[in-house]
Structure formats: structure tokens, C-alpha cells
Design a protein around this motif. Structure first.
Motif, PDB file in Angstrom:
ATOM      1  N   TYR A  90       1.358   6.447  -3.845  1.00  0.00           N
ATOM      2  CA  TYR A  90       1.438   5.080  -3.347  1.00  0.00           C
ATOM      3  C   TYR A  90       1.179   5.011  -1.845  1.00  0.00           C
ATOM      4  CZ  TYR A  90       2.877   3.486  -7.908  1.00  0.00           C
ATOM      5  OH  TYR A  90       2.892   3.174  -9.242  1.00  0.00           O
ATOM      6  N   SER A  91       1.572   6.040  -1.104  1.00  0.00           N
ATOM      7  CA  SER A  91       1.263   6.089   0.328  1.00  0.00           C
ATOM      8  C   SER A  91      -0.239   6.191   0.536  1.00  0.00           C
ATOM      9  CB  SER A  91       1.957   7.283   0.990  1.00  0.00           C
ATOM     10  OG  SER A  91       3.351   7.145   0.912  1.00  0.00           O
ATOM     11  N   MET A  92      -0.888   7.011  -0.299  1.00  0.00           N
ATOM     12  CA  MET A  92      -2.328   7.168  -0.222  1.00  0.00           C
ATOM     13  C   MET A  92      -3.027   5.831  -0.516  1.00  0.00           C
ATOM     14  SD  MET A  92      -5.060   7.614  -2.673  1.00  0.00           S
ATOM     15  CE  MET A  92      -4.080   7.980  -4.087  1.00  0.00           C
ATOM     16  N   LEU A  93      -2.560   5.112  -1.517  1.00  0.00           N
ATOM     17  CA  LEU A  93      -3.146   3.799  -1.815  1.00  0.00           C
ATOM     18  C   LEU A  93      -2.976   2.850  -0.626  1.00  0.00           C
ATOM     19  CD1 LEU A  93      -2.094   3.055  -5.520  1.00  0.00           C
ATOM     20  CD2 LEU A  93      -4.353   3.770  -4.687  1.00  0.00           C
ATOM     21  N   LEU A  94      -1.796   2.862  -0.024  1.00  0.00           N
ATOM     22  CA  LEU A  94      -1.529   1.988   1.120  1.00  0.00           C
ATOM     23  C   LEU A  94      -2.482   2.302   2.271  1.00  0.00           C
ATOM     24  CD1 LEU A  94       0.209  -0.148   2.555  1.00  0.00           C
ATOM     25  CD2 LEU A  94       1.709   1.731   3.269  1.00  0.00           C
ATOM     26  N   PHE A  95      -2.630   3.580   2.608  1.00  0.00           N
ATOM     27  CA  PHE A  95      -3.514   3.943   3.708  1.00  0.00           C
ATOM     28  C   PHE A  95      -4.980   3.664   3.375  1.00  0.00           C
ATOM     29  CE2 PHE A  95       0.203   5.703   5.563  1.00  0.00           C
ATOM     30  CZ  PHE A  95      -0.051   5.736   6.925  1.00  0.00           C
ATOM     31  N   ASN A  96      -5.327   3.767   2.111  1.00  0.00           N
ATOM     32  CA  ASN A  96      -6.679   3.419   1.692  1.00  0.00           C
ATOM     33  C   ASN A  96      -6.950   1.944   2.004  1.00  0.00           C
ATOM     34  OD1 ASN A  96      -8.756   2.368  -0.241  1.00  0.00           O
ATOM     35  ND2 ASN A  96      -8.869   4.524  -0.802  1.00  0.00           N
ATOM     36  N   ALA A  97      -6.028   1.077   1.620  1.00  0.00           N
ATOM     37  CA  ALA A  97      -6.190  -0.359   1.858  1.00  0.00           C
ATOM     38  C   ALA A  97      -6.136  -0.686   3.347  1.00  0.00           C
ATOM     39  CB  ALA A  97      -5.110  -1.137   1.103  1.00  0.00           C
ATOM     40  N   VAL A  98      -5.247  -0.024   4.079  1.00  0.00           N
ATOM     41  CA  VAL A  98      -5.111  -0.293   5.511  1.00  0.00           C
ATOM     42  C   VAL A  98      -6.364   0.151   6.260  1.00  0.00           C
ATOM     43  CG1 VAL A  98      -3.775   0.309   7.582  1.00  0.00           C
ATOM     44  CG2 VAL A  98      -2.591  -0.306   5.482  1.00  0.00           C
ATOM     45  N   TRP A  99      -7.013   1.221   5.788  1.00  0.00           N
ATOM     46  CA  TRP A  99      -8.267   1.623   6.427  1.00  0.00           C
ATOM     47  C   TRP A  99      -9.298   0.498   6.304  1.00  0.00           C
ATOM     48  CZ3 TRP A  99     -13.311   1.839   5.051  1.00  0.00           C
ATOM     49  CH2 TRP A  99     -14.176   2.369   6.007  1.00  0.00           C
ATOM     50  N   SER A 100      -9.442  -0.068   5.121  1.00  0.00           N
ATOM     51  CA  SER A 100     -10.390  -1.175   4.929  1.00  0.00           C
ATOM     52  C   SER A 100     -10.070  -2.333   5.863  1.00  0.00           C
ATOM     53  CB  SER A 100     -10.370  -1.662   3.477  1.00  0.00           C
ATOM     54  OG  SER A 100     -10.841  -0.665   2.611  1.00  0.00           O
ATOM     55  N   LEU A 101      -8.786  -2.633   5.985  1.00  0.00           N
ATOM     56  CA  LEU A 101      -8.360  -3.718   6.863  1.00  0.00           C
ATOM     57  C   LEU A 101      -8.700  -3.408   8.320  1.00  0.00           C
ATOM     58  CD1 LEU A 101      -6.940  -6.440   7.138  1.00  0.00           C
ATOM     59  CD2 LEU A 101      -4.783  -5.195   7.305  1.00  0.00           C
ATOM     60  N   ALA A 102      -8.395  -2.177   8.770  1.00  0.00           N
ATOM     61  CA  ALA A 102      -8.671  -1.806  10.163  1.00  0.00           C
ATOM     62  C   ALA A 102     -10.167  -1.814  10.449  1.00  0.00           C
ATOM     63  CB  ALA A 102      -8.067  -0.435  10.477  1.00  0.00           C
ATOM     64  N   GLY A 114      -8.242   6.991  12.965  1.00  0.00           N
ATOM     65  CA  GLY A 114      -6.885   7.547  12.916  1.00  0.00           C
ATOM     66  C   GLY A 114      -6.272   7.414  11.535  1.00  0.00           C
ATOM     67  N   ILE A 115      -6.486   6.275  10.907  1.00  0.00           N
ATOM     68  CA  ILE A 115      -5.960   6.039   9.556  1.00  0.00           C
ATOM     69  C   ILE A 115      -6.614   6.986   8.561  1.00  0.00           C
ATOM     70  CG2 ILE A 115      -5.888   4.358   7.664  1.00  0.00           C
ATOM     71  CD1 ILE A 115      -5.574   2.195   9.924  1.00  0.00           C
ATOM     72  N   ILE A 116      -7.907   7.221   8.713  1.00  0.00           N
ATOM     73  CA  ILE A 116      -8.606   8.087   7.758  1.00  0.00           C
ATOM     74  C   ILE A 116      -8.129   9.535   7.891  1.00  0.00           C
ATOM     75  CG2 ILE A 116     -10.733   8.916   8.850  1.00  0.00           C
ATOM     76  CD1 ILE A 116     -12.188   7.644   6.397  1.00  0.00           C
ATOM     77  N   VAL A 117      -7.740   9.941   9.093  1.00  0.00           N
ATOM     78  CA  VAL A 117      -7.174  11.289   9.271  1.00  0.00           C
ATOM     79  C   VAL A 117      -5.856  11.397   8.518  1.00  0.00           C
ATOM     80  CG1 VAL A 117      -6.163  12.879  10.969  1.00  0.00           C
ATOM     81  CG2 VAL A 117      -8.361  11.771  11.444  1.00  0.00           C
ATOM     82  N   VAL A 118      -5.007  10.387   8.652  1.00  0.00           N
ATOM     83  CA  VAL A 118      -3.730  10.383   7.915  1.00  0.00           C
ATOM     84  C   VAL A 118      -3.997  10.343   6.419  1.00  0.00           C
ATOM     85  CG1 VAL A 118      -1.584   9.098   7.498  1.00  0.00           C
ATOM     86  CG2 VAL A 118      -2.472   9.334   9.839  1.00  0.00           C
ATOM     87  N   LEU A 119      -4.947   9.530   5.994  1.00  0.00           N
ATOM     88  CA  LEU A 119      -5.303   9.440   4.575  1.00  0.00           C
ATOM     89  C   LEU A 119      -5.756  10.792   4.050  1.00  0.00           C
ATOM     90  CD1 LEU A 119      -5.791   7.799   1.999  1.00  0.00           C
ATOM     91  CD2 LEU A 119      -8.003   7.096   2.960  1.00  0.00           C
ATOM     92  N   TRP A 120      -6.580  11.492   4.802  1.00  0.00           N
ATOM     93  CA  TRP A 120      -7.059  12.817   4.398  1.00  0.00           C
ATOM     94  C   TRP A 120      -5.885  13.772   4.214  1.00  0.00           C
ATOM     95  CZ3 TRP A 120      -7.236  17.924   5.783  1.00  0.00           C
ATOM     96  CH2 TRP A 120      -8.268  18.691   5.238  1.00  0.00           C
ATOM     97  N   LEU A 121      -4.953  13.754   5.152  1.00  0.00           N
ATOM     98  CA  LEU A 121      -3.775  14.626   5.053  1.00  0.00           C
ATOM     99  C   LEU A 121      -2.917  14.258   3.838  1.00  0.00           C
ATOM    100  CD1 LEU A 121      -2.825  14.794   8.832  1.00  0.00           C
ATOM    101  CD2 LEU A 121      -3.818  16.652   7.439  1.00  0.00           C
ATOM    102  N   LEU A 122      -2.792  12.973   3.563  1.00  0.00           N
ATOM    103  CA  LEU A 122      -2.042  12.527   2.379  1.00  0.00           C
ATOM    104  C   LEU A 122      -2.706  13.017   1.095  1.00  0.00           C
ATOM    105  CD1 LEU A 122      -1.104   8.861   3.344  1.00  0.00           C
ATOM    106  CD2 LEU A 122       0.514  10.684   2.753  1.00  0.00           C
ATOM    107  N   ILE A 123      -4.020  12.975   1.044  1.00  0.00           N
ATOM    108  CA  ILE A 123      -4.726  13.428  -0.161  1.00  0.00           C
ATOM    109  C   ILE A 123      -4.528  14.926  -0.356  1.00  0.00           C
ATOM    110  CG2 ILE A 123      -6.970  13.638  -1.303  1.00  0.00           C
ATOM    111  CD1 ILE A 123      -7.808  11.109   0.361  1.00  0.00           C
ATOM    112  N   VAL A 124      -4.587  15.693   0.714  1.00  0.00           N
ATOM    113  CA  VAL A 124      -4.340  17.140   0.607  1.00  0.00           C
ATOM    114  C   VAL A 124      -2.929  17.397   0.077  1.00  0.00           C
ATOM    115  CG1 VAL A 124      -4.057  19.285   1.930  1.00  0.00           C
ATOM    116  CG2 VAL A 124      -6.050  17.818   2.336  1.00  0.00           C
TER     117      VAL A 124
END
Length: 162
Positions: A90-102, A114-124
Motif C-alpha cells: 500500500y505504501s508503494m501504491l501511495l508513492f506511485n500515485a504521488v509521483w504522478s501528482l508531483a 525524489g519520490i521515484i527514489v523512495v518508490l524504487w526502495l519500496l519496491i526492492v
């Protein structure tokens, strides 16, 4: 002696599917693609795929994400037993959506990077956690990790070229 039958956690599964579909829909609505004059005017790298590719890739990725999440729920038998990977999901989904918004909504390419870096770490982390429950579920996330890595390259290029 009666053997217990493990049942699928239907409520958690339906919630996962709804959250995934909502994230996919939000991303599609927020990102205007080539119809967005701001995005259209950006200097983009040579490897930027045509808009049609994004429209084909994202639905497949969201289906793979959801399939992995459902597989983990099935193996865990309940949301409670899968709280860690579901929290990451669910965190990954949130950051996915927030990236689109940003990126598309706010046109803030630096914040999006910056968001995509966090998203990448969440996916790992998600892949590692999914592996404990169902290796196949983890492997289903690899295309998403590759795509987000590529998106990070595109995002970084746009940041430095514009």
C-alpha cells in the motif's frame, strides 16, 4: 479429527484490487501524456517511448502487482499474517500515485525524482518481503522494478535537460 481448510482472505483481496485499480486510474487521469502542453514541451531523452507504450505497459504492471499481492495474501491466509508485505504494497501504491501528482500535476520534476527514489526502495523491500511468502509473487514485481528504474532515468534526464 477434522482438517482445517485454509480460506482466502476475500475482504483483504478485494481491498487490494480496489486500491490497485484506484491507483492505476488516478495515474491515468493525472498524467495527460502528449495532450499535456507542459509535458509535450519538455526536452526528453532519445529513449523516451511513444505514449502508446505507457498505455500498454502500465496495465500489465498493475496486474502483476495485484497478482503478487493476492498470492501473498493467499499464502499468508489473512491480512494480519501479511501485515508487513501489505504495508509495503500500500505504501508503494501511495508513492506511485504521488509521483504522478508531483510530476504531472505539480510539474515538479525534482520532487518527482525524489519520490521515484523512495518508490524504487519500496519496491526492492516489497520484493524481499514477498519472497518470504511466495517467491513467484516476488518475481512478478521484477518488471515493475525495471520499469521504475527506467522511469527514474527518464525523470532524471528531464530534470537536468530542462
Amino acid at each position: 479429527m477434522v482438517a482445517s481448510v485454509k480460506t482466502f482472505p476475500w475482504g483483504a483481496g478485494i481491498l487490494l484490487l480496489l486500491a490497485t485499480a484506484t491507483t492505476a486510474a488516478a495515474g491515468a487521469v493525472i498524467s495527460g501524456g502528449s495532450s499535456d502542453p507542459w509535458y509535450d514541451a519538455l526536452n526528453k531523452p532519445f529513449l523516451t517511448p511513444p505514449d502508446i507504450v505507457f498505455g500498454l505497459v502500465w496495465p500489465v504492471l498493475f496486474m502483476l502487482m495485484a497478482a503478487g499481492g493476492l498470492l501473498v495474501l493467499d499464502r499468508a491466509g489473512s491480512f494480519e499474517r501479511a501485515i508487513s508485505p501489505m504495508g509495503l504494497y500500500y505504501s508503494m501504491l501511495l508513492f506511485n500515485a504521488v509521483w504522478s501528482l508531483a510530476f504531472f500535476g505539480m510539474n515538479d520534476v525534482l520532487l518527482a525524482l525524489g519520490i521515484i527514489v523512495v518508490l524504487w526502495l519500496l519496491i526492492v523491500a516489497l520484493i524481499q518481503d514477498f519472497w518470504r511468502f511466495a517467491p513467484l509473487a516476488a518475481l512478478l514485481q521484477i518488471p515493475y522494478l525495471i520499469w521504475i528504474s527506467f522511469a527514474g532515468y527518464l525523470n532524471a534526464f528531464i530534470l537536468f535537460a530542462n
